[in-house]
Write a protein that holds these residues in place. Structure first.
Motif, PDB file in Angstrom:
ATOM      1  N   LEU A 159      -4.130  11.202   2.110  1.00  0.00           N
ATOM      2  CA  LEU A 159      -5.022  11.794   1.110  1.00  0.00           C
ATOM      3  C   LEU A 159      -5.263  10.839  -0.050  1.00  0.00           C
ATOM      4  N   CYS A 160      -4.359   9.900  -0.223  1.00  0.00           N
ATOM      5  CA  CYS A 160      -4.553   8.877  -1.250  1.00  0.00           C
ATOM      6  C   CYS A 160      -3.938   7.576  -0.751  1.00  0.00           C
ATOM      7  N   LYS A 161      -4.552   6.490  -1.129  1.00  0.00           N
ATOM      8  CA  LYS A 161      -4.053   5.169  -0.756  1.00  0.00           C
ATOM      9  C   LYS A 161      -4.325   4.233  -1.924  1.00  0.00           C
ATOM     10  N   MET A 218       0.841  -1.186   0.000  1.00  0.00           N
ATOM     11  CA  MET A 218       0.000   0.000   0.000  1.00  0.00           C
ATOM     12  C   MET A 218       0.880   1.241   0.000  1.00  0.00           C
ATOM     13  N   LEU A 219       0.613   2.163  -0.913  1.00  0.00           N
ATOM     14  CA  LEU A 219       1.299   3.452  -0.975  1.00  0.00           C
ATOM     15  C   LEU A 219       0.346   4.531  -0.479  1.00  0.00           C
ATOM     16  N   MET A 220       0.814   5.372   0.451  1.00  0.00           N
ATOM     17  CA  MET A 220      -0.008   6.435   1.028  1.00  0.00           C
ATOM     18  C   MET A 220       0.765   7.739   0.995  1.00  0.00           C
ATOM     19  N   ASP A 221       0.086   8.849   0.701  1.00  0.00           N
ATOM     20  CA  ASP A 221       0.753  10.151   0.680  1.00  0.00           C
ATOM     21  C   ASP A 221       0.262  11.020   1.831  1.00  0.00           C
ATOM     22  N   PHE A 222       1.227  11.734   2.453  1.00  0.00           N
ATOM     23  CA  PHE A 222       0.948  12.597   3.592  1.00  0.00           C
ATOM     24  C   PHE A 222       1.578  13.965   3.334  1.00  0.00           C
ATOM     25  N   PRO A 223       0.803  15.048   3.378  1.00  0.00           N
ATOM     26  CA  PRO A 223       1.391  16.391   3.202  1.00  0.00           C
ATOM     27  C   PRO A 223       2.470  16.655   4.236  1.00  0.00           C
ATOM     28  N   THR A 224       3.419  17.485   3.883  1.00  0.00           N
ATOM     29  CA  THR A 224       4.540  17.786   4.771  1.00  0.00           C
ATOM     30  C   THR A 224       4.278  19.012   5.641  1.00  0.00           C
TER      31      THR A 224
END
Length: 770
Positions: free
Chosen positions: A243-245, A212-218
């Motif tokens: 915000l996305c998975k 699973m790839l997940m994005d997190f704002p910095t």
């Protein structure tokens, strides 16, 4: 009847054979679009890997979708050996989301995985995308992009790391997790770098990986709903949702051991100009993208390259008798690819094994078009000419090209058209009128405006000065290229290839690269997926700074380098490494490799307080090497010298380049911090020394705090004397006792050397340029 039963058994057997072909898949979203009515359209490419059959359609379910449109399944690549070992397909899916939906969830299931050690059969694809507007980009969120080739193979004894692609177009931090039911003995996943790492013996066979790839704002951002309300995403909240998975699925085959693990022996190794893993290429709709890869295996035969890419990408293969093989990938993005971020992965293949997998990203933007057609009267009649056509301008580091559709210029004599300089005529083919020029010729003008440089030209009708009557239609088509004068090479945690183009009205166009290296050889760059770069106290940081230009007589000058706890170079909390061309940090070593490149090497430090990151910003400029009045010729400027002289020679304006972040993985050591008042820097050094030598150590500390400027070309004599003393004081106690009789003599020598060096520094004025 018997024939019918036999035929049915044959169909069932064939169906079972085809159903066991699944090798994995990936989902790549195109930037979601919101139309003026508030409706959101989501498009994504679904790549599916298989063995014999890759064009079996599969359908995603979506509860938040009003409608879903699926394109045909297009095969993108397949095994060229005739064995049918692997293949890959691509399908574009368009979804219209229900009004006021805050997210979209997609899922797909099927059977069956190819035979594997994990005994897995059924598979599930999944993606979840937040559809609220981000405050930092003022747009909908972009998902990370990833993919793999269809068949990943690695010899048992040559397996170290496998770098997976995890690139986020918004610059968010991407984390990778193995799903709960994915566990391969002695293979682990680095969550921050998305790298598979071997931790022990792994037996032969095929293994299933679901990641699973997940994005997190910095940073802290707000997320706005369609109805105007908003909520906040907190960076510090460990339980905050991504915000996305999305899920990446693939097979990894562990092959029998090879007799030799040397790259280039049996296992192919990549050669230049193969792009590095994580390289980001920018393209526009309608412009051809060309990527090259080259590999060598002098004890095996490279029979091809395995590629995961767009369905309309062309692949050309060539090899020679020296074990080398080359790959040329050609792709022309279409209008349906606008704002697409397309991942491309490739491996060099032999019968025995394959090379490492490298992946790059192609970011597609809409074509730059100008409808700046002017109209004027013919000088011999009252007829006039107006047009509303499409002009596509391509800008590179030192030139630009304009292409105009011929259909938009009806009745225009192509042979009568030129650029600003009438001697520079345009060319044409069956569909387009084309003009090409350097920024320094064909009448190109330069306009300097605040943060940008503009290079402007135009296509116009050639006027014969000997004629006073004209019956040609007059035409004037203006176009330009725009470049930033200042840019940050850091893109939060995901540094793309760190090349930035700048231009200056007094010199030519040029580009910079600012890269982090793994060691003092400055040969291996830190991969983009490894950001933030994790460091420990006193660990050396290696930076390389290079300029590229076609001009022969120019030189790069390193004016300053500062450290800040964030990526804002104007932060009040800063620490000077180099100031006015002078080294200010005693651990810093600066080497001018040639007229266009520098190597920097210094020990890691951190800012006090709760900061755990450091960004480095360097200001550079370009000079004419033959100009004695340029800033480069002046070199290191101390305070007195700076008041007396000012650079008035041939040089560019100063550009700021930022690299980082460097993030500390160990606990803060109070004596290893940088104080915000910029008056001193202390290192976390521990020296075993007799307490009776405290007075001498206090004297040495005062030497370290000296802020007298040092040229960036190297260290000083007093520093070398100090290092000798450190070696003596760091030895065992018996040596210290035996040498105590000589200590006073050594300290006296240090005092003399210190004041001699101080006088030399006050007299020093110039920084060597070579």
């Amino acid at each position: 009847m018997a024939v019918g039963v036999l035929l049915l058994m044959l169909i069932v057997e064939l169906g079972l054979t085809l159903s066991e072909d699944f090798h994995g898949d990936s989902i790549s979203f195109i930037k979601p679009h919101k139309d003026p009515d508030g409706n959101i359209k989501v498009a994504f490419h679904h790549r599916q890997n298989g063995k014999n059959n890759c064009v079996q359609p599969s359908t995603f379910t979506c509860e938040e979708c009003a409608s879903v449109i699926n394109s045909l399944v297009m095969q993108t690549d397949q095994d060229n050996t005739g064995r049918g070992r692997w293949c890959q397909s691509d399908r574009l899916v368009l979804a219209n989301v229900l009004l006021n939906a805050s997210h979209i969830s997609l899922s797909n299931t099927g059977c069956c995985w190819a035979t594997n050690n994990d005994m897995k059969t059924n598979w599930t694809a999944h993606a979840h995308l937040d559809l609220r507007t981000r405050s930092d980009t003022e747009a909908l969120n972009n998902c990370p992009v990833t993919t793999t080739v269809s068949s990943l193979r690695v010899p048992q004894n040559c397996f170290s790391n496998i770098h997976l692609l995890a690139y986020d177009p918004d610059g968010d931090h991407v984390k990778c997790y193995l799903t709960a039911d994915t566990a391969v003995h002695n293979i682990s996943l680095n969550e921050n770098t998305c790298t598979l790492e071997k931790t022990g013996h792994v037996r032969d066979g095929v293994y299933v990986f679901e990641i699973m790839l997940m994005d997190f704002p910095t940073q802290r951002i707000s997320l706005s709903y369609a109805n105007g309300t908003s909520t906040y995403w907190e960076k510090a909240d460990e339980n905050a949702s991504p915000l996305c998975k999305l899920k990446l699925q693939f097979l990894l085959e562990i092959l029998p051991s090879l007799p030799n693990c040397e790259l280039g022996h049996v296992q192919p190794k990549f050669l230049d100009p193969t792009p590095k893993h994580g390289y980001v290429h920018h393209a526009t709709v309608g412009d051809k993208v060309i990527l090259y890869a080259k590999a060598q295996a002098y004890r095996a035969t490279i029979n091809g390259f395995q590629v995961s890419g767009p369905h309309n990408m062309k692949k050309e293969f060539s090899d020679d008798e020296y074990g080398k093989a080359e790959l040329t990938l050609t792709w022309t993005p279409q209008y349906s690819d606008e704002y697409r971020v397309s991942p491309i992965c490739f491996t060099a293949e032999t019968n025995e094994c394959q090379s490492e997998m490298r992946c790059v990203v192609v970011m597609v933007s809409k074509p730059k078009s100008f409808n700046d057609f002017s109209h004027s009267k013919d000088e011999a009649s009252t007829s006039s000419f107006t047009a509303t056509g499409k002009t596509v301008v391509t800008c590179t580091a030192n030139q630009m090209m304009v292409a105009i559709e011929r259909s938009t210029l009806p009745g225009v004599d192509v042979n009568s058209l030129s650029l600003n300089d009438p001697s520079c005529l345009v060319t044409s083919n069956a569909t387009h009128i084309i003009g090409s020029m350097l920024f320094s010729n064909c009448g190109t003008t330069i306009e300097d405006k605040e943060n940008y440089i503009y290079f402007k030209n135009q296509i116009q009708a050639v006027h014969d000065p000997l004629k006073i009557v004209f019956r040609r239609k007059a035409v004037k088509i203006r176009f330009s290229c725009q470049f930033p004068k200042r840019a940050s090479i850091s893109s939060n945690y995901n540094v793309e290839k760190s090349d930035y183009i700048f231009s200056d009205s007094r010199l030519d166009s040029f580009s910079y690269s600012f890269d982090v290296y793994t060691d003092g050889n400055f040969t291996n760059q830190v991969q983009p997926t490894a950001y933030p770069v994790q460091v420990e106290f006193l660990q050396n940081i290696y930076l390389g700074l290079k300029a590229e230009t076609e001009l022969a007589n120019v030189s790069l000058f390193l004016d300053s380098c500062t450290a800040t706890p964030d990526n804002r170079p104007d932060n009040d909390d800063l620490y000077d490494l180099i100031k006015d061309g002078c080294v200010k940090d005693q651990s810093l070593r600066v080497t001018m490799v040639d007229h266009l490149s520098y190597h920097l090497d210094f020990q890691a430090f951190r800012f006090d307080g709760d900061h755990d990151q450091v960004y480095i910003t360097c200001k550079v400029l370009m000079c004419d090497v033959n100009d004695p009045l340029s800033r480069c010729a002046m070199g290191c400027l101390n305070e007195q010298f700076r008041r007396r002289r000012r650079a008035v020679g041939m040089q560019t304006s100063t550009q700021s380049l930022t690299q980082g972040p460097f993030q500390f993985v160990s606990k803060a050591v109070p004596s290893g911090t940088v104080h915000h008042n910029n008056s001193e820097m202390k290192k976390a050094e521990i020296i075993q020394v007799d307490a009776r030598k405290n007075d001498d150590m206090d004297y040495v500390d005062n030497m370290k705090k000296s802020d007298a400027p040092m040229p960036v070309s190297g260290g000083t004599e007093s520093c070398r004397v100090w290092m000798k003393i450190k070696e003596m004081l760091s030895s065992n106690i018996s040596t210290l006792v035996l040498g105590s009789a000589y200590l006073s003599v050594v300290v006296s020598a240090v005092v003399v050397a210190y004041y001699i060096e101080k006088r030399n520094r006050e007299d020093q004025k110039l920084l060597p340029v070579s």
